[in-house]
Design an enzyme around this catalytic site. Structure first.
Site, mmCIF file in Angstrom:
data_model
loop_
_atom_site.group_PDB
_atom_site.id
_atom_site.type_symbol
_atom_site.label_atom_id
_atom_site.label_comp_id
_atom_site.label_asym_id
_atom_site.label_seq_id
_atom_site.Cartn_x
_atom_site.Cartn_y
_atom_site.Cartn_z
ATOM 1 N N TRP A 62 -5.319 -2.714 65.366
ATOM 2 C CA TRP A 62 -6.385 -3.443 66.058
ATOM 3 C C TRP A 62 -5.956 -3.671 67.505
ATOM 4 O O TRP A 62 -4.757 -3.674 67.816
ATOM 5 C CB TRP A 62 -6.677 -4.774 65.353
ATOM 6 N N GLU A 107 3.295 -17.107 72.444
ATOM 7 C CA GLU A 107 3.195 -15.637 72.359
ATOM 8 C C GLU A 107 3.367 -15.006 73.743
ATOM 9 O O GLU A 107 3.960 -13.942 73.884
ATOM 10 C CB GLU A 107 1.828 -15.228 71.790
ATOM 11 N N GLU A 145 3.356 -7.545 69.242
ATOM 12 C CA GLU A 145 3.305 -8.954 69.623
ATOM 13 C C GLU A 145 2.487 -9.165 70.897
ATOM 14 O O GLU A 145 1.797 -10.166 71.048
ATOM 15 C CB GLU A 145 4.724 -9.495 69.843
ATOM 16 N N HIS A 148 -1.034 -10.336 70.664
ATOM 17 C CA HIS A 148 -1.352 -11.684 70.163
ATOM 18 C C HIS A 148 -1.722 -12.619 71.312
ATOM 19 O O HIS A 148 -2.745 -13.305 71.277
ATOM 20 C CB HIS A 148 -0.182 -12.260 69.360
ATOM 21 N N GLU A 198 9.357 -15.628 62.137
ATOM 22 C CA GLU A 198 8.155 -14.853 61.809
ATOM 23 C C GLU A 198 7.398 -15.514 60.652
ATOM 24 O O GLU A 198 6.174 -15.536 60.651
ATOM 25 C CB GLU A 198 8.519 -13.405 61.435
ATOM 26 N N THR A 201 5.601 -18.512 62.020
ATOM 27 C CA THR A 201 4.433 -18.099 62.804
ATOM 28 C C THR A 201 3.296 -17.660 61.893
ATOM 29 O O THR A 201 2.135 -17.962 62.142
ATOM 30 C CB THR A 201 4.831 -16.929 63.732
ATOM 31 N N ASP A 230 0.009 -9.718 60.959
ATOM 32 C CA ASP A 230 1.079 -9.047 61.721
ATOM 33 C C ASP A 230 2.408 -9.778 61.540
ATOM 34 O O ASP A 230 3.455 -9.173 61.313
ATOM 35 C CB ASP A 230 0.768 -9.072 63.235
ATOM 36 N N GLU A 231 2.351 -11.095 61.657
ATOM 37 C CA GLU A 231 3.583 -11.891 61.561
ATOM 38 C C GLU A 231 4.211 -11.735 60.170
ATOM 39 O O GLU A 231 5.429 -11.688 60.030
ATOM 40 C CB GLU A 231 3.324 -13.379 61.846
ATOM 41 N N HIS A 234 6.053 -8.539 60.106
ATOM 42 C CA HIS A 234 7.314 -8.681 60.862
ATOM 43 C C HIS A 234 8.339 -9.460 60.028
ATOM 44 O O HIS A 234 9.522 -9.150 60.025
ATOM 45 C CB HIS A 234 7.071 -9.414 62.181
HETATM 46 FE FE LIG Z 1 5.711 -11.534 64.908
HETATM 47 FE FE LIG Z 2 3.077 -13.108 67.473
#
Ligand SMILES: [Fe+2]
Ligand SMILES: [Fe+2]
Length: 367
Positions: A62, A107, A145, A148, A198, A201, A230-231, A234
């Site tokens: 995305w 971020e 990242e 974000h 992570e 977050t 996403d986090e 990660h």
């Molecule tokens: Fe992350």
């Molecule tokens: Fe992030």
């Protein structure tokens, strides 16, 4: 990356006075013994196989534009989309905006994180475009990242609910101040820190997604949910790296987990400042905690989760130093919970007080 300190969000709701941004203390640096560099070199094949596939190919990723008003449309249609965004955000309480802004600012300080993480012995990108899998991961992670902060910042800008000039000033201060998580240029510490961070977050963005949904902004809920996903990915990578280190070098990895927790896992944006409030980070953390986005209890949950995930209680054959760290880490969760209970009781006895946030045009929030 993003959110805090008992580590993380350790904030009793009392006025905090006279804490200006601290000068950096003397820090231990390059603490990993040179022979350990070989461990990371020997894991390059493993990283290519187990770490790199966790990056999403760019063409399947995305981008901020996916969620934002389309500026390529004729002016009227673009303005209609901006108006719809403003209508959606109209009912969202100011305190949610403070939390969203704080997360976005966190971020946006990505250059500081990339700099520090690329300064770890054994995994650094020597010239900026190295094909070494550890370097490829860090660049790919940074690129993911980077979206974000971009997305949240543009959304907040279009909402008209926040003071962008004050926010941009805070980002300017924060990147200039840097980031001091006491990683010691040591990838054992770096992997442990990022595992906690992570996951923290992921939880924070996920909680904001729920609050946005409750306030009627489905798009913002989708944005925060997408960032949270996403986090989560990660988190899987960094916890997997620690898992591998526990397998190939259990005592050293265990000691690193203990040391990192002893030093406290600070929030990435702990040096934030807007030029006005010397206690901005503490006040932001208090709002996070009050509206249930992130608290010390959440940190205890993360610790409990990672102890189980890494099988720390069952680790055997540790050196005496490793065993000591194991006892410390495995006994820490109840201590944190007790600390939080006491802080909570104390906070209840205190009178509420108001704090003005420059990010929301100096409106006052009651803490
Ligand atoms: Fe992350
Ligand atoms: Fe992030």
């Amino acid at each position: 990356m993003q959110i805090q300190t008992l580590p993380l969000a350790c904030t009793s709701l009392k006025p905090i006075v006279n804490i200006s941004p601290q000068p950096l203390k003397e820090r231990k640096t390059y603490s990993m013994p040179p022979e350990k560099v070989e461990i990371f070199k020997s894991l390059e094949g493993w990283a290519s196989e187990k770490v790199l596939p966790m990056l999403k190919p760019v063409e399947q990723s995305w981008q901020p534009q996916t969620f934002l008003p389309d500026s390529s449309l004729p002016t009227g249609e673009f303005c209609d989309q901006v108006k719809a965004l403003r209508d959606r955000t109209k009912e969202i309480p100011d305190e949610y905006f403070v939390v969203l802004v704080g997360n976005m600012i966190t971020e946006e300080a990505l250059p500081s994180y990339q700099t520090a993480l690329n300064n770890q012995d054994g995994i650094r990108d020597d010239y900026g475009a190295s094909p070494n899998p550890w370097a490829v991961w860090l660049r790919g992670w940074s690129a993911e990242e980077n979206r974000h902060g971009d997305l949240l910042k543009t959304y907040l800008y279009l909402s008209g609910r926040v003071d962008m000039e004050r926010i941009e000033r805070t980002i300017h201060y924060l990147i200039a101040a840097g980031w001091d998580a006491q990683l010691e240029n040591n990838p054992y510490f770096g992997s442990v820190y990022t595992s906690f961070q992570e996951r923290a977050t992921f939880m924070a963005h996920g909680n904001i997604a729920r609050l946005a949904k409750k306030s009627g902004d489905q798009v913002l809920a989708q944005i925060c949910g997408t960032i949270a996903a996403d986090e989560k990915r990660h988190e899987k990578v960094y916890t997997r790296i620690v898992e591998k280190l526990l397998e190939v070098d259990p005592s050293c990895a265990m000691v690193a987990i203990g040391d990192m927790l002893e030093k406290k896992i600070v929030m990435p944006a702990h040096l934030m400042y807007d030029g006005e409030d010397p206690n901005l980070f503490q006040h932001f953390s208090a709002v996070l905690q009050r509206i249930g986005v992130y608290s010390t209890d959440d940190f205890a949950d993360i610790l409990e989760f990672l102890i189980g995930q890494w099988g720390l209680e069952k680790l055997e054959g540790l050196t005496s130093h490793g065993k000591k760290a194991q006892d410390f880490v495995c006994g820490l969760t109840p201590r944190i919970r007790k600390f939080q209970e006491r802080a909570h009781d104390q906070a209840h006895k205190m009178k509420p007080y108001g704090i003005k946030f420059s990010w929301i045009f100096n409106k006052e929030l009651v803490l």
